[in-house]
Design a protein around this motif. Structure first.
Motif, PDB file in Angstrom:
ATOM      1  N   LYS A   2       0.844  -1.200   0.000  1.00 48.36           N
ATOM      2  CA  LYS A   2       0.000   0.000   0.000  1.00 48.36           C
ATOM      3  C   LYS A   2       0.877   1.246   0.000  1.00 48.36           C
ATOM      4  N   THR A   3       0.391   2.285  -0.667  1.00 47.27           N
ATOM      5  CA  THR A   3       1.108   3.547  -0.647  1.00 47.27           C
ATOM      6  C   THR A   3       1.002   4.152   0.744  1.00 47.27           C
ATOM      7  N   PHE A  63       2.511   9.118  -7.484  1.00 52.24           N
ATOM      8  CA  PHE A  63       2.584   8.655  -6.096  1.00 52.24           C
ATOM      9  C   PHE A  63       1.176   8.484  -5.530  1.00 52.24           C
ATOM     10  N   LYS A  65      -1.525   7.777  -6.957  1.00 52.37           N
ATOM     11  CA  LYS A  65      -2.201   6.624  -7.553  1.00 52.37           C
ATOM     12  C   LYS A  65      -1.468   5.307  -7.282  1.00 52.37           C
ATOM     13  N   ASN A  66      -0.414   5.373  -6.433  1.00 54.47           N
ATOM     14  CA  ASN A  66       0.384   4.180  -6.121  1.00 54.47           C
ATOM     15  C   ASN A  66       1.042   3.599  -7.375  1.00 54.47           C
ATOM     16  N   GLU A  67       1.527   4.487  -8.241  1.00 51.08           N
ATOM     17  CA  GLU A  67       2.165   4.061  -9.490  1.00 51.08           C
ATOM     18  C   GLU A  67       3.678   4.293  -9.494  1.00 51.08           C
ATOM     19  N   TYR A  69       7.345   6.388  -7.325  1.00 47.93           N
ATOM     20  CA  TYR A  69       7.953   7.341  -6.399  1.00 47.93           C
ATOM     21  C   TYR A  69       8.998   8.143  -7.169  1.00 47.93           C
ATOM     22  N   LYS A  92       3.374  -4.210 -10.646  1.00 49.84           N
ATOM     23  CA  LYS A  92       3.188  -4.967  -9.407  1.00 49.84           C
ATOM     24  C   LYS A  92       2.924  -6.450  -9.686  1.00 49.84           C
ATOM     25  N   MET A 128       8.853  -1.602  -1.642  1.00 50.92           N
ATOM     26  CA  MET A 128       7.979  -1.820  -2.799  1.00 50.92           C
ATOM     27  C   MET A 128       7.840  -3.308  -3.111  1.00 50.92           C
TER      28      MET A 128
END
Length: 189
Positions: A2-3, A63, A65-67, A69, A92, A128
């Motif tokens: 999770k972000t 970031f 959208k958790n895509e 960093y 992922k 990650m």
């Protein structure tokens, strides 16, 4: 994974790796407006401060959208941004991400990226949960090649005319580091 709610901050002896803010736009513009920085980059040199704001916002959006960093590289003593480094193309499903970086020419050949890549690579494997970190670079960019090799990346080959950038087809060199290689190297330290 999770972000985190907060953008993670990383530290080295000389640098703080932090989220880029709109207040950093002038610093980002100062290096992205230089042809020597964008020579091997997939974008044209910036001509307007709004372009720097746009890239900062795009990295923040990734970031959110958790895509990926993208850390701003700030001198710890001054908080001045001198470049950035981070992950994009985070896949992922296949436990891999692509790393990229750029640096203001005033800081080239001073060991900055060698220092910065250590915590960024550790973050990729430890936080990650990737198994593979890959990097693509122009085969003519010997500085990036050297920096990546020094960090422990293994050259895999050349992808012929793999990209269309700035109106031409261009080759891409690819290198990678695998989790087991990283862990073995860490156990020797």
């Amino acid at each position: 994974m999770k972000t985190p709610a907060e953008f993670p901050v990383l530290f080295t002896d000389r640098f703080t790796l932090r989220k880029l803010e709109e207040r950093d736009a002038e610093a980002v513009f100062s290096y992205f407006s230089k042809d020597e920085v964008t020579r091997y980059y997939d974008l044209e040199s910036f001509t307007d401060l709004d372009q720097a704001l746009a890239i900062i916002r795009r990295w923040a959006e990734r970031f959110g959208k958790n895509e990926g960093y993208r850390w701003g590289i700030a001198e710890t003593a001054t908080d001045k941004i001198i470049g950035s480094c981070g992950y994009h193309n985070w896949d992922k499903e296949h436990f891999k991400a692509e790393i990229g970086f750029e640096l203001h020419p005033d800081y080239w050949r001073k060991g900055v990226m060698s220092e910065v890549l250590k915590p960024v690579i550790a973050f990729g494997f430890n936080e990650m949960d990737v198994n593979r970190i890959e990097a693509f670079y122009d085969p003519g960019n010997l500085a990036s090649k050297s920096c990546l090799e020094k960090a422990g990346f293994i050259f895999e080959g050349i992808l012929r005319q793999a990209a269309y950038e700035k109106g031409v087809f261009c080759d891409a060199a690819v290198c990678s580091m695998l989790r087991d290689e990283y862990m073995k190297k860490q156990s020797l330290l």
